[in-house]
Design an enzyme around this catalytic site. Structure first.
Site, PDB file in Angstrom:
ATOM      1  N   GLY A  11       0.827  -1.212   0.000  1.00  0.00           N
ATOM      2  CA  GLY A  11       0.000   0.000   0.000  1.00  0.00           C
ATOM      3  C   GLY A  11       0.852   1.249   0.000  1.00  0.00           C
ATOM      4  O   GLY A  11       0.501   2.264  -0.589  1.00  0.00           O
ATOM      5  N   ASN A  12       2.017   1.152   0.662  1.00  0.00           N
ATOM      6  CA  ASN A  12       2.887   2.324   0.739  1.00  0.00           C
ATOM      7  C   ASN A  12       3.509   2.665  -0.607  1.00  0.00           C
ATOM      8  O   ASN A  12       4.026   3.765  -0.790  1.00  0.00           O
ATOM      9  CB  ASN A  12       3.980   2.109   1.781  1.00  0.00           C
ATOM     10  CG  ASN A  12       3.400   2.134   3.181  1.00  0.00           C
ATOM     11  OD1 ASN A  12       2.330   2.687   3.401  1.00  0.00           O
ATOM     12  ND2 ASN A  12       4.096   1.529   4.111  1.00  0.00           N
ATOM     13  N   LYS A 127      -2.399  -3.307  16.245  1.00  0.00           N
ATOM     14  CA  LYS A 127      -2.063  -2.802  14.913  1.00  0.00           C
ATOM     15  C   LYS A 127      -2.477  -1.332  14.786  1.00  0.00           C
ATOM     16  O   LYS A 127      -3.667  -1.004  14.826  1.00  0.00           O
ATOM     17  CB  LYS A 127      -2.778  -3.662  13.857  1.00  0.00           C
ATOM     18  CG  LYS A 127      -2.747  -3.103  12.463  1.00  0.00           C
ATOM     19  CD  LYS A 127      -1.414  -3.306  11.792  1.00  0.00           C
ATOM     20  CE  LYS A 127      -1.399  -2.666  10.411  1.00  0.00           C
ATOM     21  NZ  LYS A 127      -0.062  -2.624   9.835  1.00  0.00           N
ATOM     22  N   LYS A 210      -1.907  -7.920   4.847  1.00  0.00           N
ATOM     23  CA  LYS A 210      -2.072  -8.333   3.447  1.00  0.00           C
ATOM     24  C   LYS A 210      -1.024  -9.365   3.024  1.00  0.00           C
ATOM     25  O   LYS A 210      -1.283 -10.182   2.150  1.00  0.00           O
ATOM     26  CB  LYS A 210      -2.065  -7.132   2.506  1.00  0.00           C
ATOM     27  CG  LYS A 210      -0.714  -6.465   2.297  1.00  0.00           C
ATOM     28  CD  LYS A 210      -0.176  -6.670   0.896  1.00  0.00           C
ATOM     29  CE  LYS A 210       1.172  -6.043   0.638  1.00  0.00           C
ATOM     30  NZ  LYS A 210       2.010  -5.521   1.674  1.00  0.00           N
ATOM     31  N   LYS A 272       6.219  -9.897   5.904  1.00  0.00           N
ATOM     32  CA  LYS A 272       6.611 -10.339   4.554  1.00  0.00           C
ATOM     33  C   LYS A 272       7.473 -11.601   4.651  1.00  0.00           C
ATOM     34  O   LYS A 272       7.277 -12.572   3.911  1.00  0.00           O
ATOM     35  CB  LYS A 272       7.385  -9.235   3.819  1.00  0.00           C
ATOM     36  CG  LYS A 272       6.552  -7.987   3.618  1.00  0.00           C
ATOM     37  CD  LYS A 272       7.295  -6.926   2.832  1.00  0.00           C
ATOM     38  CE  LYS A 272       6.671  -5.573   3.044  1.00  0.00           C
ATOM     39  NZ  LYS A 272       5.220  -5.505   2.831  1.00  0.00           N
TER      40      LYS A 272
HETATM   41  P1  ADP Z   1       4.407  -2.333   2.231  1.00  0.00           P
HETATM   42  O1  ADP Z   1       3.540  -1.138   2.083  1.00  0.00           O
HETATM   43  O2  ADP Z   1       5.026  -2.760   0.948  1.00  0.00           O
HETATM   44  O3  ADP Z   1       3.763  -3.455   2.985  1.00  0.00           O
HETATM   45  P2  ADP Z   1       6.044  -1.805   4.597  1.00  0.00           P
HETATM   46  O4  ADP Z   1       6.346  -0.390   4.929  1.00  0.00           O
HETATM   47  O5  ADP Z   1       5.028  -2.508   5.404  1.00  0.00           O
HETATM   48  O6  ADP Z   1       5.684  -1.821   3.058  1.00  0.00           O
HETATM   49  O7  ADP Z   1       7.393  -2.668   4.632  1.00  0.00           O
HETATM   50  C1  ADP Z   1       8.547  -2.281   3.907  1.00  0.00           C
HETATM   51  C2  ADP Z   1       9.500  -1.525   4.833  1.00  0.00           C
HETATM   52  O8  ADP Z   1      10.061  -2.419   5.809  1.00  0.00           O
HETATM   53  C3  ADP Z   1      10.718  -0.940   4.185  1.00  0.00           C
HETATM   54  O9  ADP Z   1      10.455   0.305   3.602  1.00  0.00           O
HETATM   55  C4  ADP Z   1      11.715  -0.844   5.351  1.00  0.00           C
HETATM   56  O10 ADP Z   1      11.765   0.471   5.849  1.00  0.00           O
HETATM   57  C5  ADP Z   1      11.117  -1.732   6.438  1.00  0.00           C
HETATM   58  N1  ADP Z   1      12.015  -2.737   7.024  1.00  0.00           N
HETATM   59  C6  ADP Z   1      11.998  -3.084   8.333  1.00  0.00           C
HETATM   60  N2  ADP Z   1      12.889  -4.045   8.589  1.00  0.00           N
HETATM   61  C7  ADP Z   1      13.502  -4.329   7.409  1.00  0.00           C
HETATM   62  C8  ADP Z   1      14.528  -5.267   7.033  1.00  0.00           C
HETATM   63  N3  ADP Z   1      15.087  -6.089   7.920  1.00  0.00           N
HETATM   64  N4  ADP Z   1      14.914  -5.308   5.741  1.00  0.00           N
HETATM   65  C9  ADP Z   1      14.345  -4.471   4.829  1.00  0.00           C
HETATM   66  N5  ADP Z   1      13.369  -3.572   5.124  1.00  0.00           N
HETATM   67  C10 ADP Z   1      12.954  -3.495   6.410  1.00  0.00           C
HETATM   68 MG    MG Z   2       3.100  -3.419   5.071  1.00  0.00          MG
END
Ligand code: ADP
Ligand code: MG
Length: 315
Positions: A11-12, A127, A210, A272
């Site tokens: 979403g980001n 959350k 998600k 993820k």
């Molecule tokens: P999305 O909207 O794709 O779900 P998120 O913001 O939830 O994105 O997750 C991606 C973010 O996770 C990255 O932008 C990064 O800042 C953060 N992040 C936290 N821990 C890690 C890690 N170990 N490796 C890579 N990214 C990380």
């Molecule tokens: Mg996310």
């Protein structure tokens, strides 16, 4: 030989985390994402799409709050359903445009995800969703039955994020896919529903991760690859430290060890990595965490890419 691929879009990637992006910005971001999806479809893959909705749900909640004296606020499951409709529509239009002049068959399915009413997330909502507010506002919303918590940047509403048990409309998604459609499903993790004692379904105030829902959907539709597309090129060990190390090809055992050592932040990279581990651990062939630009390379579609092209977890 084409693969059946489920792509989960962050979403980001579609708005800023604060959710302030204009409709035009969101449309453009979705168009960029769909150009990458179209490349995979043209390469012969059978693609299914899912997407996040955090910033979009945040926007709807804010409107609910600001307009509460004029229009009754709607529950969270309705908010998720609304974002499935809007983002799904944007994705359909954008994917058709990206595939032209190929005739495109694209469908977005309103999707419900079953959760357990006894999931401990309901007793302990953690959350954070929506915008930050001053304490006064938070206290006012608490009186309406919501849970709010203080964070560094202010007060934020927290809600239950229960485990996705089953993607209830996966069969509809499969039927469309087998009829040749590129399907958008399970947006925002799906509309959260619980089974009532009489066997019917009821929406609940919750949001489902998600990425975890994508792992369940990918198994249900028998995808061979789960691709989690986000705003970084992969998972990193020691993220944000001087010893940061991008994780490329990795096995289940090694990734579990890194996970147990706390390398992946909960609420962002954590789910993820967990989704990738669940998908592959449950029989999926491979899971990829990467940025949109690298999807093709990570799936072996383009050659000659240098450096890390994503975190690639294989059975
Ligand atoms: P999305 O909207 O794709 O779900 P998120 O913001 O939830 O994105 O997750 C991606 C973010 O996770 C990255 O932008 C990064 O800042 C953060 N992040 C936290 N821990 C890690 C890690 N170990 N490796 C890579 N990214 C990380
Ligand atoms: Mg996310």
């Amino acid at each position: 030989m084409g693969e059946r691929v489920l792509i989960a879009l962050g979403g980001n990637a579609m708005t800023s985390p604060e959710g302030s992006a204009s409709p035009e910005d969101q449309r453009l971001a979705v168009e960029q994402a769909m150009a990458h999806a179209a490349a995979l479809i043209r390469a012969g893959h059978e693609v299914m799409l899912t997407h996040g909705n955090g910033p979009q749900v945040g926007n709807i909640l804010l409107k609910n709050q600001l307009a509460a004296h004029v229009v009754p606020p709607v529950p969270l499951d309705w908010c998720v359903a609304q974002t499935q409709g809007t983002i799904g529509t944007l994705m359909m239009n954008a994917l058709e445009r990206a595939l032209a002049p190929l005739p495109a068959k694209v469908a977005a399915v309103v999707t419900r995800t079953l959760v357990d009413r006894d999931d401990h997330a309901f007793a302990d909502p953690v959350k954070p969703i929506g915008q930050y507010f001053p304490e006064d506002d938070a206290r006012r919303f608490e009186k309406l039955g919501q849970t709010w918590k203080r964070f560094e940047r202010g007060w934020r509403r927290v809600v239950a994020s229960p485990e996705p048990i089953e993607i209830l409309d996966a069969d509809a998604a499969i039927a469309l896919m087998e009829a040749g459609y590129t399907v958008v499903a399970s947006g925002g993790g799906g509309v959260p529903v619980v089974r009532t004692p009489d066997g019917t379904l009821d929406g609940v105030e919750a949001v489902i991760d998600k990425d975890l829902a994508a792992a369940v959907l990918a198994r249900a539709v028998r995808a061979t690859a789960l691709v989690i597309a986000t705003d970084v090129p992969g998972a990193v060990a020691g993220f944000g430290t001087p010893t940061a190390r991008p994780i490329g090809r990795v096995g289940v055992g090694e990734l579990r060890l890194l996970q147990a050592a706390g390398h992946f932040a909960s609420g962002s990279m954590g789910p993820k990595v967990e989704a990738a581990l669940r998908f592959v651990g449950d029989g999926g062939r491979r899971a990829v965490i990467t940025s949109l630009e690298h999807i093709g390379a990570a799936l072996g579609e383009t050659t000659g890419a240098t450096g890390i092209i994503g975190t690639i977890l294989e059975r």
